[in-house]
Structure formats: structure tokens, C-alpha cells
Design an enzyme around this catalytic site. Structure first.
Site, PDB file in Angstrom:
ATOM      1  N   THR A  98      42.766  24.897   5.654  1.00 38.13           N
ATOM      2  CA  THR A  98      42.629  25.717   4.242  1.00 38.13           C
ATOM      3  C   THR A  98      43.943  27.583   5.291  1.00 38.13           C
ATOM      4  O   THR A  98      42.588  27.770   6.574  1.00 38.13           O
ATOM      5  CB  THR A  98      41.548  25.953   3.758  1.00 38.13           C
ATOM      6  OG1 THR A  98      41.075  25.408   3.328  1.00 38.13           O
ATOM      7  CG2 THR A  98      41.942  27.661   2.756  1.00 38.13           C
ATOM      8  N   LYS A 173      45.631  25.651  -3.365  1.00 40.41           N
ATOM      9  CA  LYS A 173      44.353  25.568  -2.910  1.00 40.41           C
ATOM     10  C   LYS A 173      43.330  27.541  -3.316  1.00 40.41           C
ATOM     11  O   LYS A 173      42.657  27.234  -3.079  1.00 40.41           O
ATOM     12  CB  LYS A 173      44.393  25.706  -1.251  1.00 40.41           C
ATOM     13  CG  LYS A 173      43.146  25.989  -0.438  1.00 40.41           C
ATOM     14  CD  LYS A 173      41.486  25.163  -1.111  1.00 40.41           C
ATOM     15  CE  LYS A 173      39.976  25.028  -1.005  1.00 40.41           C
ATOM     16  NZ  LYS A 173      40.094  24.665   0.711  1.00 40.41           N
ATOM     17  N   LYS A 241      36.768  33.644   4.817  1.00 39.01           N
ATOM     18  CA  LYS A 241      38.026  33.616   5.796  1.00 39.01           C
ATOM     19  C   LYS A 241      39.503  33.167   4.351  1.00 39.01           C
ATOM     20  O   LYS A 241      40.467  33.646   4.584  1.00 39.01           O
ATOM     21  CB  LYS A 241      37.781  32.523   6.467  1.00 39.01           C
ATOM     22  CG  LYS A 241      39.703  32.257   7.436  1.00 39.01           C
ATOM     23  CD  LYS A 241      40.429  31.050   6.863  1.00 39.01           C
ATOM     24  CE  LYS A 241      39.493  29.705   6.809  1.00 39.01           C
ATOM     25  NZ  LYS A 241      40.421  28.542   6.313  1.00 39.01           N
TER      26      LYS A 241
END
Length: 291
Positions: A98, A173, A241
Site C-alpha cells: 500500500t 485502496k 501511514k
């Protein structure tokens, strides 16, 4: 002939994902920053551990990566000892990290100069999904690269979808993480309210999970949230994050994400409580500490 695959990054997700490929009869080579982890994997699965990225990718038809963030991707992909310089011309490079859409586009351009296909393919489903081979994989790339890579990805996925050109997987995502952030905060507030109202919270969840409030988070996390157990799942550090990536991209495309920004701050509070490695469902602990 046996397909040769290299898997780079053996964390809680990559370790079982590479294992599924090995168990499917593919020739799997692995590399991990901590070499002992790669050696451990090679003892558990049929495959070979390598000490350098360059050696691991030599002659591989497919290279899968699942590392931490943009900087880790740049480290393993670029430079004279990286994946792009050492993988074969025509190899398919599939990244499950990711990360930002920008880094995906950067690596795709570099790979293209060597006639290598690049797919950004972030995943959802957590450690349990990786272990069971039931991940959701969101892909960005060309039709031809996707068609080539999909049979391999199918070994550890229940859903694999091409969303558009390179970068589309990462952006999808981001949508996933934005939705989860709001859901977990909403569930945390609901359970916290039920506790304060002196309701039998387990019974409440059993009832409302049969209706419109039902969600994956409710089905899979409510019991541990009620019990105050968070030593599992997707860490708060990683969620922050991811939300940072979402907020940066939102600023870039002029999208308004007020709830996401607020939940990101709440996760900062959880980190300050010592919950950096707690599961994302630990948002409820913040509410418990407030009153």
C-alpha cells in the site's frame, strides 16, 4: 516448465502469500530485509532464500513485492542492485504494497524502459485473509499485464480486479481505507454508547448485526473490541501511514475528507496511549479513556 517467481518482502502478509505460490508448485525464490526470516520461510515451504534482491530476481518471470512504504519500494526496485535493473526483460512486476499512486507511476515508467510490465496491486483482507488465500486485490496496469499476472494472484486471492491504468489500484485502496476509517469510528462510538447505557453489548451487536448496521468490522471485530483485546490485526501505525496517503491524494485531487482527517487524529491519540501496534479497532479505547 515450472514458472519462476520471486517474492520480495516476507512480513505478516507476504510470508503466507509467497507460501501459497510455493504450495501451488511454482518455483519460488524469496528475499527479505532480515535474511533469517527468508531462511525460516525456505524451511517451511518449498523454495529458496536469497541474500540479495539482484540474485533473487535473476531469471524470474514474475516478481512480487510486499514491503512497507514508498521509500522501501524505491529501495528494492531502483538502482543497480534493484529489481528493475536485474529482472529479465519482459518480466511482470507486481507490487502488493500500500503506497502512493505517484510511486506506482514512477516505477512503471522505469520498468517500461526495460520492457517489464508493472502492476500496482494493493491488498485488503489482513493477515487472516493472506493466510487463508482470501485476499481482495485491487490492480492498476494494462490489460495484457493483468491477464498475465492474474493466474498467479489467484493463488492467494478471492477477488482480483483491474481498475484502470497504473495507479488505479493504489487509489482504490485509498477508497477502501477511507471507508474503513469511518466504519471503525462509527462502530467504536456505537459500542461505547451501549456500554455507557448499561446495555448487554454482546446482545446488542447480535441484534443490530442482522440489520442495516451490519459490516465486516462488526462481524469480525466487535467481540474483541468489547473485550478490550487489540493484540492482532492491522496495526494503528500502518493505518496512519495509509490515511496519510489518502489525505495527501485528496489534497491533490481537491477531494474533501473531513471525517477521515478527524479519524486520523484519533489514531494519533491511540498512538500516544501506547497503541501503535494495536489493531485499528482500538479506536474504542480512546473513547473509554475520555470519560
Amino acid at each position: 516448465m515450472t514458472t519462476r517467481v520471486t517474492f520480495i518482502g516476507l512480513g505478516v502478509m507476504g510470508y503466507p502469500m509467497a507460501g501459497h505460490l510455493a504450495n501451488a508448485g511454482l518455483e519460488v525464490r524469496v528475499w527479505n530485509r532480515t535474511h533469517a526470516k527468508a531462511e525460516q520461510w525456505a524451511k517451511e515451504y518449498p523454495g529458496q532464500a536469497f541474500e540479495t534482491v539482484a540474485d533473487a530476481v535473476q531469471g524470474a518471470e514474475f516478481v512480487m513485492t510486499c514491503v512497507g512504504a514508498d521509500k522501501d519500494l524505491i529501495e528494492v526496485y531502483e538502482g543497480e542492485h534493484g529489481i528493475i535493473a536485474n529482472a529479465a526483460d519482459g518480466a511482470a512486476l507486481i507490487d502488493h504494497t500500500t503506497a502512493t499512486a505517484d510511486v506506482a507511476e514512477r516505477l512503471a515508467a522505469a520498468a517500461g524502459s526495460r520492457n517489464q510490465a508493472f502492476i500496482d496491486a494493493p491488498i485488503s483482507g489482513g493477515q487472516q485473509g493472506a493466510e487463508k488465500g482470501q485476499l481482495t486485490v485491487m490492480c492498476g496496469g494494462t490489460d495484457s499485464a493483468f491477464d498475465k499476472a492474474r493466474p498467479l494472484i489467484d493463488h492467494y486471492a478471492r477477488a482480483v480486479t483491474l481498475l484502470g491504468p497504473v495507479g488505479s489500484g493504489q487509489k482504490t485502496k485509498m477508497v477502501n481505507q477511507i471507508a474503513i476509517a469511518g466504519l471503525v469510528q462509527g462502530l467504536s462510538e456505537a459500542l461505547h454508547f451501549a456500554e455507557k447505557a448499561n446495555l448487554d453489548v454482546t446482545k446488542v451487536v447480535d441484534v443490530i448485526s442482522k440489520g442495516a448496521a451490519q459490516s465486516w468490522q462488526m462481524e469480525n471485530r466487535s467481540a474483541t473490541m468489547i473485550a478490550g483485546e487489540f493484540d492482532h490485526g492491522f496495526a494503528v501505525d500502518w493505518m496512519r501511514k495509509d490515511l496519510g496517503i489518502c489525505l495527501a491524494e485528496a489534497n491533490k485531487v481537491n477531494a474533501s475528507l473531513p471525517v477521515t482527517a478527524l479519524v486520523d487524529q484519533f489514531y494519533g491519540d491511540v498512538q500516544a496511549m501506547g497503541g501503535r501496534r494495536w489493531d485499528t479497532s482500538s479506536l474504542i479505547q480512546r473513547l473509554r479513556k475520555l470519560r
